[in-house]
Structures are given as structure tokens and as C-alpha cells.
Design an enzyme around this catalytic site. Sequence first.
Site, PDB file in Angstrom:
ATOM      1  CG  HIS A  42      -0.293  -0.271   2.517  1.00 37.13           C
ATOM      2  ND1 HIS A  42       0.070  -1.552   2.906  1.00 37.13           N
ATOM      3  CD2 HIS A  42       0.093   0.540   3.531  1.00 37.13           C
ATOM      4  CE1 HIS A  42       0.633  -1.508   4.091  1.00 37.13           C
ATOM      5  NE2 HIS A  42       0.681  -0.247   4.494  1.00 37.13           N
ATOM      6  CG  HIS A  45       0.981   4.887   4.298  1.00 40.23           C
ATOM      7  ND1 HIS A  45       0.051   4.740   5.305  1.00 40.23           N
ATOM      8  CD2 HIS A  45       1.756   3.785   4.344  1.00 40.23           C
ATOM      9  CE1 HIS A  45       0.270   3.592   5.937  1.00 40.23           C
ATOM     10  NE2 HIS A  45       1.307   2.996   5.377  1.00 40.23           N
TER      11      HIS A  45
HETATM   12  P1  5GP Z   1       1.885  -0.088   7.362  1.00 44.30           P
HETATM   13  O1  5GP Z   1       2.561   0.105   8.684  1.00 44.30           O
HETATM   14  O2  5GP Z   1       1.706  -1.533   7.027  1.00 44.30           O
HETATM   15  O3  5GP Z   1       2.537   0.700   6.254  1.00 44.30           O
HETATM   16  O4  5GP Z   1       0.471   0.584   7.494  1.00 44.30           O
HETATM   17  C1  5GP Z   1      -0.717  -0.112   7.691  1.00 44.30           C
HETATM   18  C2  5GP Z   1      -1.806   0.920   7.890  1.00 44.30           C
HETATM   19  O5  5GP Z   1      -3.051   0.283   7.749  1.00 44.30           O
HETATM   20  C3  5GP Z   1      -1.780   1.600   9.257  1.00 44.30           C
HETATM   21  O6  5GP Z   1      -1.603   3.003   9.074  1.00 44.30           O
HETATM   22  C4  5GP Z   1      -3.146   1.246   9.855  1.00 44.30           C
HETATM   23  O7  5GP Z   1      -3.723   2.324  10.565  1.00 44.30           O
HETATM   24  C5  5GP Z   1      -3.957   0.877   8.624  1.00 44.30           C
HETATM   25  N1  5GP Z   1      -5.001  -0.115   8.867  1.00 44.30           N
HETATM   26  C6  5GP Z   1      -4.865  -1.294   9.538  1.00 44.30           C
HETATM   27  N2  5GP Z   1      -6.032  -1.947   9.558  1.00 44.30           N
HETATM   28  C7  5GP Z   1      -6.920  -1.174   8.875  1.00 44.30           C
HETATM   29  C8  5GP Z   1      -8.305  -1.342   8.547  1.00 44.30           C
HETATM   30  O8  5GP Z   1      -8.956  -2.319   8.896  1.00 44.30           O
HETATM   31  N3  5GP Z   1      -8.881  -0.338   7.839  1.00 44.30           N
HETATM   32  C9  5GP Z   1      -8.188   0.768   7.429  1.00 44.30           C
HETATM   33  N4  5GP Z   1      -8.870   1.696   6.742  1.00 44.30           N
HETATM   34  N5  5GP Z   1      -6.887   0.944   7.717  1.00 44.30           N
HETATM   35  C10 5GP Z   1      -6.260  -0.021   8.425  1.00 44.30           C
END
Ligand code: 5GP
Length: 118
Positions: free
Chosen positions: A99, A101
Site C-alpha cells: 500500500h 500511504h
Molecule cells: P503499514 O505500517 O503496514 O505501512 O500501514 C498499515 C496501515 O493500515 C496503518 O496506518 C493502519 O492504521 C492501517 N489499517 C490497519 N487496519 C486497517 C483497517 O482495517 N482499515 C483501514 N482503513 N486501515 C487499516
Amino acid sequence: MSDCIFCRIVRGEIPSKKIYEDEEIFAFHDINPIAPVHFMIVPKVHVGSLMDVDPSHQKALGHILLKANELARGQGLNEGFRTIINTGRIGHQEVYHLHVHILGGPEPLGSMLKRRAP
Ligand code: 5GP
Ligand code: ZN
């Protein structure tokens, strides 16, 4: 079928605040935002991280970057934004569906990472 959380969001099995979708990509607000505007753009196809990509993902990944500006502007980010892709353990990735951001707001976000004390 993948029970990956972002695959389930893409399929509509878990609710999300969707911003955009087309045949290749899906964009939705982060559930736990760390900036006034914080959303993510994902490929619809499951790919764990940037450590797992292959040439079959090239089109969707290019599409995400080409759409980023338009989607950011749609959220009011007319003066810039930050894109982050966390990858793997060292990158502090929490959800293993690649993903991008998109972060922004009315004020500059500050430096990207805090410098460690010397
Ligand atoms: P990472 O640390 O993997 O780059 O970011 C994962 C992101 O996914 C985090 O910012 C977290 O808040 C978001 N996230 C985790 N679970 C969910 C969810 O069920 N729905 C949404 N909309 N965001 C999520
Ligand atoms: Zn997935």
C-alpha cells in the site's frame, strides 16, 4: 480467496471509507490517521510488499503513482503531500498487502524521519 485484511477491504467484506476504485486499484482512508489527511492506495491484486513485486505488477503500481496527485487533490492536498511505502520488518510494515500511504494537511509535515542523536 485471500483473507488478507486489505483484500477483504477491496472486496467490500470489511467496511472502509473509500475514496476511489477502478479495475486495478482501490483507495481508502487510513483507520488510524497520523496526519489531517491520510489515505492509502493499493493494488486490487494481492501482493505482500515491495519485496514481492514482479513484472506482472508493473501496470498497477504505475497506475497508483499516476493517480496519486489526482486523488490527493480530491482530498484538498493542493500544495503537496507525502507518499510512503513501508516494506518488511525494517520498514515497519504492519499490513502485508502493498500500500502507498498519502499524507498531508494544511501545514508542512516536518522532516521524514527524526535524526538519531549522534
Ligand atoms: P503499514 O505500517 O503496514 O505501512 O500501514 C498499515 C496501515 O493500515 C496503518 O496506518 C493502519 O492504521 C492501517 N489499517 C490497519 N487496519 C486497517 C483497517 O482495517 N482499515 C483501514 N482503513 N486501515 C487499516
Ligand atoms: Zn491482500
